[in-house]
Design an enzyme around this catalytic site. Structure first.
Site, PDB file in Angstrom:
ATOM      1  N   CYS A 194      12.877 -10.116  16.588  1.00  0.00           N
ATOM      2  CA  CYS A 194      11.857  -9.577  15.697  1.00  0.00           C
ATOM      3  C   CYS A 194      10.660  -9.122  16.528  1.00  0.00           C
ATOM      4  O   CYS A 194      10.253  -9.842  17.451  1.00  0.00           O
ATOM      5  CB  CYS A 194      11.424 -10.648  14.683  1.00  0.00           C
ATOM      6  SG  CYS A 194      10.239 -10.057  13.477  1.00  0.00           S
ATOM      7  N   HIS A 212      10.924  -9.658   5.334  1.00  0.00           N
ATOM      8  CA  HIS A 212       9.520  -9.618   5.757  1.00  0.00           C
ATOM      9  C   HIS A 212       8.589  -9.398   4.563  1.00  0.00           C
ATOM     10  O   HIS A 212       7.470  -9.905   4.555  1.00  0.00           O
ATOM     11  CB  HIS A 212       9.272  -8.489   6.774  1.00  0.00           C
ATOM     12  CG  HIS A 212       9.564  -8.838   8.200  1.00  0.00           C
ATOM     13  ND1 HIS A 212       8.964  -9.893   8.852  1.00  0.00           N
ATOM     14  CD2 HIS A 212      10.381  -8.259   9.098  1.00  0.00           C
ATOM     15  CE1 HIS A 212       9.412  -9.949  10.097  1.00  0.00           C
ATOM     16  NE2 HIS A 212      10.280  -8.982  10.282  1.00  0.00           N
ATOM     17  N   HIS A 246      16.873  -7.949   6.861  1.00  0.00           N
ATOM     18  CA  HIS A 246      15.833  -8.432   7.782  1.00  0.00           C
ATOM     19  C   HIS A 246      14.461  -7.881   7.362  1.00  0.00           C
ATOM     20  O   HIS A 246      13.468  -8.605   7.328  1.00  0.00           O
ATOM     21  CB  HIS A 246      16.160  -8.001   9.227  1.00  0.00           C
ATOM     22  CG  HIS A 246      15.135  -8.410  10.235  1.00  0.00           C
ATOM     23  ND1 HIS A 246      15.362  -9.379  11.185  1.00  0.00           N
ATOM     24  CD2 HIS A 246      13.858  -7.978  10.438  1.00  0.00           C
ATOM     25  CE1 HIS A 246      14.250  -9.533  11.928  1.00  0.00           C
ATOM     26  NE2 HIS A 246      13.328  -8.688  11.492  1.00  0.00           N
ATOM     27  N   GLU A 247      14.448  -6.574   7.034  1.00  0.00           N
ATOM     28  CA  GLU A 247      13.166  -5.926   6.680  1.00  0.00           C
ATOM     29  C   GLU A 247      12.668  -6.377   5.316  1.00  0.00           C
ATOM     30  O   GLU A 247      11.478  -6.661   5.146  1.00  0.00           O
ATOM     31  CB  GLU A 247      13.312  -4.403   6.717  1.00  0.00           C
ATOM     32  CG  GLU A 247      13.783  -3.818   8.033  1.00  0.00           C
ATOM     33  CD  GLU A 247      13.048  -4.369   9.242  1.00  0.00           C
ATOM     34  OE1 GLU A 247      13.639  -4.377  10.335  1.00  0.00           O
ATOM     35  OE2 GLU A 247      11.886  -4.824   9.121  1.00  0.00           O
TER      36      GLU A 247
END
Ligand code: NB4
Ligand code: NI
Length: 183
Positions: A110, A157, A153-154
């Site tokens: 990351c 966030h 993953h995004e």
């Protein structure tokens, strides 16, 4: 132009906040920000730019990583089947996902984490994402494998979730039940 010194690193509480939805149609300011995020990801894959600005390579970026607690992300990558994805997305939402899981065999990193965190990161193998693009069109993306991993993953966030939250602490390298590696 977004540079590495603008990337928020772990420890900053903004990375653990749930982001706010973006008012649509997006303001000129939000469109400009998302466009710069997409350009950063593209720059991070260009050897000249990487060398010139000491960029860490990336395939995605979420708004909290540049200090903006809004539901927007940028991705730019080609998957293992040579299908290319390049999007700025507002208010992405996972509508549905498979039971089956997948993962990157080398684990994940990351841009907001300046350390190696080894281990398998279990992800849904297939997801359907609804979002509004930078250009203002509503899309429904049916993603699998590598593309599904990147978007998860995004989107994590945007909900204050870091990749290592998913790693099995007892046995980080144990492949999850009902999973196959993203080839
Ligand atoms: C898989 C990968 N992760 C890279 N870094 N980490 C990131 O992108 C983080 C997001 C990714 C971590 C796992 C899933 C999403 C950034 N994140 O923190 C945003 O939230 C890479 F850089 C990378 N590639 C392969 C393709 N290559 C094409 C040529 O240019 C270099 C590029 C490098 N693949
Ligand atoms: Ni990240």
């Amino acid at each position: 132009m977004i540079a590495m010194d603008q990337i928020i690193r772990e420890g900053d509480p903004i990375l653990r906040q749930k982001t706010e939805k973006v008012e649509l149609p997006a303001s000129e300011e939000d469109k400009e920000t998302l466009s710069e995020m997409l350009q950063f990801v593209k720059n991070s894959q260009d050897d000249e730019m990487v060398k010139k600005y000491q960029l860490r390579p990336g395939v995605g970026l979420a708004a909290p990583q540049i200090g903006i607690s809004k539901r927007m992300l940028a991705v730019h990558f080609t998957d293992f089947h040579d299908k290319s994805y390049s999007y700025g997305l507002f208010n992405p939402k996972i509508l549905s996902h498979s039971v089956e899981k997948t993962y990157l065999q080398n684990g994940e990193g990351c841009l907001s984490v300046d350390r190696d965190v080894p281990g398998i990161v279990p992800r849904y193998a297939r997801i359907t994402v609804k979002a509004t693009t930078l250009e203002g069109e509503e899309v429904k993306l049916r993603l699998k494998g590598y593309a599904a991993i990147v978007l998860q993953h995004e989107i994590d966030h945007l909900d204050g979730v870091m990749f290592y939250d998913h790693i099995n602490q007892d046995n980080p390298f144990q492949p999850p039940e009902n999973s196959t590696p993203a080839e």
